[in-house]
Design an enzyme around this catalytic site. Structure first.
Site, PDB file in Angstrom:
ATOM      1  N   SER A  33       0.835  -1.200   0.000  1.00  0.00           N
ATOM      2  CA  SER A  33       0.000   0.000   0.000  1.00  0.00           C
ATOM      3  C   SER A  33       0.871   1.252   0.000  1.00  0.00           C
ATOM      4  O   SER A  33       1.681   1.446  -0.900  1.00  0.00           O
ATOM      5  CB  SER A  33      -0.964  -0.042   1.190  1.00  0.00           C
ATOM      6  OG  SER A  33      -1.977   0.914   1.040  1.00  0.00           O
ATOM      7  N   ASP A  86      -9.982  -3.838  -5.283  1.00  0.00           N
ATOM      8  CA  ASP A  86      -9.241  -2.810  -4.563  1.00  0.00           C
ATOM      9  C   ASP A  86      -9.317  -1.506  -5.351  1.00  0.00           C
ATOM     10  O   ASP A  86      -9.037  -1.495  -6.551  1.00  0.00           O
ATOM     11  CB  ASP A  86      -7.781  -3.255  -4.424  1.00  0.00           C
ATOM     12  CG  ASP A  86      -6.916  -2.289  -3.634  1.00  0.00           C
ATOM     13  OD1 ASP A  86      -7.396  -1.192  -3.276  1.00  0.00           O
ATOM     14  OD2 ASP A  86      -5.751  -2.632  -3.372  1.00  0.00           O
ATOM     15  N   HIS A 134      -8.185  -5.002  -0.837  1.00  0.00           N
ATOM     16  CA  HIS A 134      -6.975  -4.326  -0.370  1.00  0.00           C
ATOM     17  C   HIS A 134      -6.613  -4.851   1.023  1.00  0.00           C
ATOM     18  O   HIS A 134      -7.475  -5.013   1.884  1.00  0.00           O
ATOM     19  CB  HIS A 134      -7.226  -2.820  -0.304  1.00  0.00           C
ATOM     20  CG  HIS A 134      -6.006  -2.019   0.025  1.00  0.00           C
ATOM     21  ND1 HIS A 134      -5.101  -1.630  -0.931  1.00  0.00           N
ATOM     22  CD2 HIS A 134      -5.535  -1.536   1.210  1.00  0.00           C
ATOM     23  CE1 HIS A 134      -4.125  -0.937  -0.368  1.00  0.00           C
ATOM     24  NE2 HIS A 134      -4.371  -0.867   0.934  1.00  0.00           N
TER      25      HIS A 134
END
Length: 873
Positions: free
Chosen positions: A161, A259, A289
């Site tokens: 991320s 995501d 995610h």
């Protein structure tokens, strides 16, 4: 596509926790809320480390903590690889404890020392503090590597991320500052574009609040991380804005299908591939995610961790795997998870998975998404460019379905009807065209003679001029058969269809398709070829074998092939077209139904094109091993392609290759069987071919084999075969000759899973039955003739065909009958039976009048029947 049940359960738990959205809270309060759902954790034993400790890394803004995981004690003198890991959390959350289980697994399964970096977070530190911390960590690990027993040439930078963002930015900084060297990068669902409200479809599609990460929360995080709006344009914040990606280390990019950031990870992988950086892209279906951090509960996360550790270990051991090679030829751009089925699929393409061979691009599609796609072999042997899912290849006759869609769109627009005779639009054609409708022209039941087969009789080089193509078609004197009587493949109707689009709209088929088909479907890498000299991004070269190497097999034509062929596409883009068969966004359900419904002949029977298959409109439909299937193949130059679509299973396979001998149809069938085999009926082709291949050879006396030599003719197919003796072996004509392996009882096998059986009717065999998986074909023995020079002289002369505007001159040369078109020697006519000759796959039957005088000849050439030449001298 829906979430897998476990991912959905995780989302439900997060939603009911009240933790999200984050934006109503101060970053510290949001961080504390997030910690509540991260602990308590599932009871998962931590992987034991040989050593685990923390140190402080000095940075420009002060010191940061690093937790060091050493999975084992290295042997004396041994050095290990290392991973520098940056956790996720939107720059406001995340900690060493949150990622402890994840980095322990990387250390153990990747066999590396992991340096887990505790960079500073919002609100205490805003951009570019975290960026500076990350680069300082890389420099520190490289400088201190000897102390940790780490090889500084085997450093991997990784993160998830926002940590993936830092990993990417660190790679860019290391390249621009001349080091430290990074062997590989791993970015897990990275965020790469921080421009305000950066538009990516996945932000809208998956960011509404039903899949954990929310698009508005992303903007909230960025507002806190980048309080100065101008910083959003800084490549250190938005690395997708970097001026160049060349020279970056090989990469593994992992994303999740549901995501909001999936398109950003894909965009970064695309930019790396375009820059020639070896990159593997893996998108895991049905998950969200953060799924890798939840590997203890989400199976997709466990599979992703397996892939990540496998790739990292490749750097640690000896850099043998493709990801770690630095040659452009080794670059692998892979879409989807490399699960157990994908591993089996890779074995199907083993012969092409090399750096010295042409090969194939593979697309496996399921439920509207790419399940697995990758390339095998090289797009360019000269420049060592690998094939990837983004390589453009000519798909030959697979193009016909796009032409069909264009024609059906025009029908819906009211500009034509499939039941119109083609002569309505082409009054230049002979009267028989009144009996050929557009439905017949687009379903291989028209009887139209094939343009390329006719042109092959001229000896001239076709310049690709559409005027030349239409001139040949308009002068074709008669059809191969009564329209609608049978199926016989031809390209001519499709060339007429392409020109029909122009006559009806004033736009070329290429322009019309771009406007009405490709743009609406987002097919940015698909086009009809208009100019063979045009530069097409990521275009593969095409090849044919030549001794122990290859030769370029280029397309010699321009736009005249449009309609029958001419589409250049990628397996990635082709998936968008396949989705339209379910979504019907272009054309509508009625057009899709027309394209996929078998055409009926005049007698009401389907237009059978093979076992269990019939031709529809631009497509073949039927069944494959008991499952409904839609399919088509294509070839042009050295390109070969095939696709299979199983509508009931929402599954498809496409194999696009750049080698004449690649066999994409067989490859596609094998791939389909890997995924759908448990739902298929037994493989009758394999049941036929495998016992034939295993049947033991039986010794047969040469004298008995000699009785089987001669000429064999199938009048209906317009085909003649000759068998000869080469030493003590029976062979059929060809270059090289094909040996017949005796199996006893008059049975033989040849290459390509073919059985040949000679049927005896009298003192010598009278029939030869050739059987393949497609069925049997019977050839009758013809009276073999041997003509001396005096006998050949009777045939010498000039023969004219006004249809193709050529005169053939037959001349006796050195005891053979040679054929010329003008000054160009076309080849030698081989006497086969009385008044019958063969040349280059064509069968020539001499015609005599009632007095026995030669008046001309007829050519049977596969897709052209009864092409008449008249003797003029």
């Amino acid at each position: 596509m829906t979430l897998d049940p476990i991912s959905q359960a995780v989302v439900n738990a997060i939603t009911t926790s009240g933790v999200v959205p984050f934006r109503p809270y101060h970053p510290v309060e949001a961080r504390n809320n997030l910690q509540r759902i991260r602990r308590p954790r599932p009871e998962v034993p931590a992987h034991p480390m040989a050593a685990l400790w923390e140190e402080t890394i000095p940075t420009p803004e002060g010191g940061i903590t690093v937790r060091i995981h050493q999975p084992r004690v290295p042997a004396p003198g041994e050095t290990m690889g290392a991973v520098i890991y940056f956790h996720g959390g939107g720059f406001f959350a995340g900690s060493l404890d949150d990622t402890d289980l994840l980095v322990r697994q990387i250390a153990l399964d990747g066999d590396v020392v992991v340096f887990n970096i505790d960079y500073r977070l919002v609100p205490e530190a805003t951009f570019p503090v975290a960026v500076n911390d990350a680069y300082a960590a890389l420099e520190w690990v490289a400088a201190e590597s000897a102390r940790f027993g780490v090889d500084p040439t085997r450093l991997v930078v990784a993160g998830d991320s926002s940590g993936g963002n830092l990993a990417i930015v660190t790679c860019l900084q290391a390249r621009d500052r001349g080091g430290p060297a990074i062997a590989s990068q791993v970015a897990i669902y990275p965020s790469v574009d921080y421009r305000r409200r950066a538009w990516y479809p996945s932000r809208t599609q998956w960011g509404g609040g039903d899949y954990f990460l929310i698009a508005d929360d992303i903007e909230w995080m960025l507002d806190n991380y980048l309080p100065n709006p101008d910083d959003r344009e800084d490549w250190r914040a938005s690395p997708i804005l970097a001026r160049s990606f060349a020279g970056l280390p090989p990469a593994l990019i992992v994303t999740a299908s549901h995501d909001p950031l999936v398109d950003e990870g894909k965009a970064y992988a695309d930019r790396l591939a375009e820059a020639g950086v070896p990159v593997e892209y893996a998108c895991f279906d049905g998950t969200i995610h953060g799924f890798v951090s939840m590997a203890a509960v989400i199976p997709a996360g466990a599979r992703a961790m397996g892939l990540i550790c496998e790739r990292i270990k490749a750097v640690t051991v000896c850099a043998l795997l493709l990801l770690t090679l630095v040659s452009p030829a080794s670059a692998q751009y892979i879409i989807g998870a490399r699960d157990d089925k994908a591993v089996r699929v890779d074995s199907v393409f083993r012969a092409f998975d090399r750096t010295d061979s042409p090969g194939c691009a593979l697309g496996v599609y399921e439920n509207g998404a790419i399940r697995y796609a990758r390339g095998y072999g090289l797009a360019s042997l000269e420049h060592s460019v690998p094939i990837s899912p983004r390589t453009a290849l000519d798909v030959g006759s697979i193009s016909k379905q796009f032409t069909a869609m264009a024609m059906l769109l025009l029908e819906k627009d009211g500009k034509l009807s499939l039941e119109d005779p083609i002569r309505k639009l082409y009054p230049e054609m002979p009267a028989y065209a009144d009996r050929i409708t557009w439905r017949r022209a687009l379903s291989q039941t028209s009887g139209l003679r094939d343009l390329w087969s006719m042109w092959g009789q001229t000896g001239r080089t076709f310049a690709g001029d559409t005027v030349d193509a239409l001139n040949v078609i308009f002068h074709s004197a008669e059809p191969n058969y009564e329209p609608g009587e049978r199926y016989l493949y031809t390209n001519t109707g499709w060339i007429l269809a392409a020109q029909a689009v122009y006559r009806l709209t004033g736009k070329t088929l290429a322009q019309f398709a771009e406007e009405r088909i490709f743009t609406p479907l987002g097919m940015r890498d698909t086009r009809f070829l208009v100019d063979r000299a045009a530069v097409i991004p990521n275009l593969a070269e095409s090849y044919s074998p030549r001794e122990k190497s290859y030769r370029v097999q280029r397309n010699p034509y321009d736009g005249a092939i449009m309609g029958a062929g001419g589409i250049h596409t990628t397996v990635e883009d082709f998936g968008r077209w396949l989705n339209n068969y379910d979504a019907a966004a272009v054309g509508g359900r009625d057009i899709i139904t027309t394209m996929t419904t078998a055409t009926r002949l005049n007698d009401g029977k389907p237009a059978t094109s093979g076992p269990g298959l019939a031709y529809a409109v631009g497509l073949t439909v039927g069944t494959a091993r008991g499952l409904p299937v839609v399919a088509h193949g294509g070839s042009w130059g050295g390109f070969r392609g095939h696709f299979l679509r199983f509508p009931d299973q929402h599954f498809a396979v496409a194999t696009f290759c750049n080698l004449t001998t690649s066999g994409p149809d067989s490859l596609a069938q094998k791939v389909a069987a890997i995924y759908l085999g448990d739902r298929m009926e037994p493989d009758t082709v394999a049941a036929w071919a495998e016992p034939l291949a295993r049947a033991p050879r039986v010794d047969v006396a040469a004298a008995d084999l000699r009785r089987l030599t001669g000429v064999w003719r199938n009048i209906e197919r317009g085909e003649v075969r000759r068998t000869r003796m080469t030493g003590d072996t029976l062979v059929s004509d060809g270059t090289p000759p094909t040996p017949y392996v005796p199996l006893g009882g008059g049975r033989f096998r040849t290459e390509g899973a073919t059985e040949v059986r000679f049927e005896v009717d009298g003192p010598a065999p009278a029939r030869m039955v050739v059987r393949t998986a497609a069925g049997p074909a019977t050839f009758a023995r013809a009276d073999t003739v041997a003509l001396d020079a005096a006998a050949l002289a009777e045939y010498a002369g000039d023969y004219r065909s006004d249809e193709i505007d050529v005169t053939h001159s037959w001349k006796v040369e050195k005891g053979q009958l040679a054929v010329y078109a003008g000054y160009r020697r076309l080849g030698v006519l081989e006497p086969s039976y009385r008044d019958g000759f063969t040349r280059a796959g064509s069968v020539i039957d001499v015609v005599r009048d009632r007095k026995g005088r030669i008046t001309g000849f007829l050519v049977e050439a596969g897709r052209v029947r009864h092409l008449r030449f008249t003797r003029v001298r």
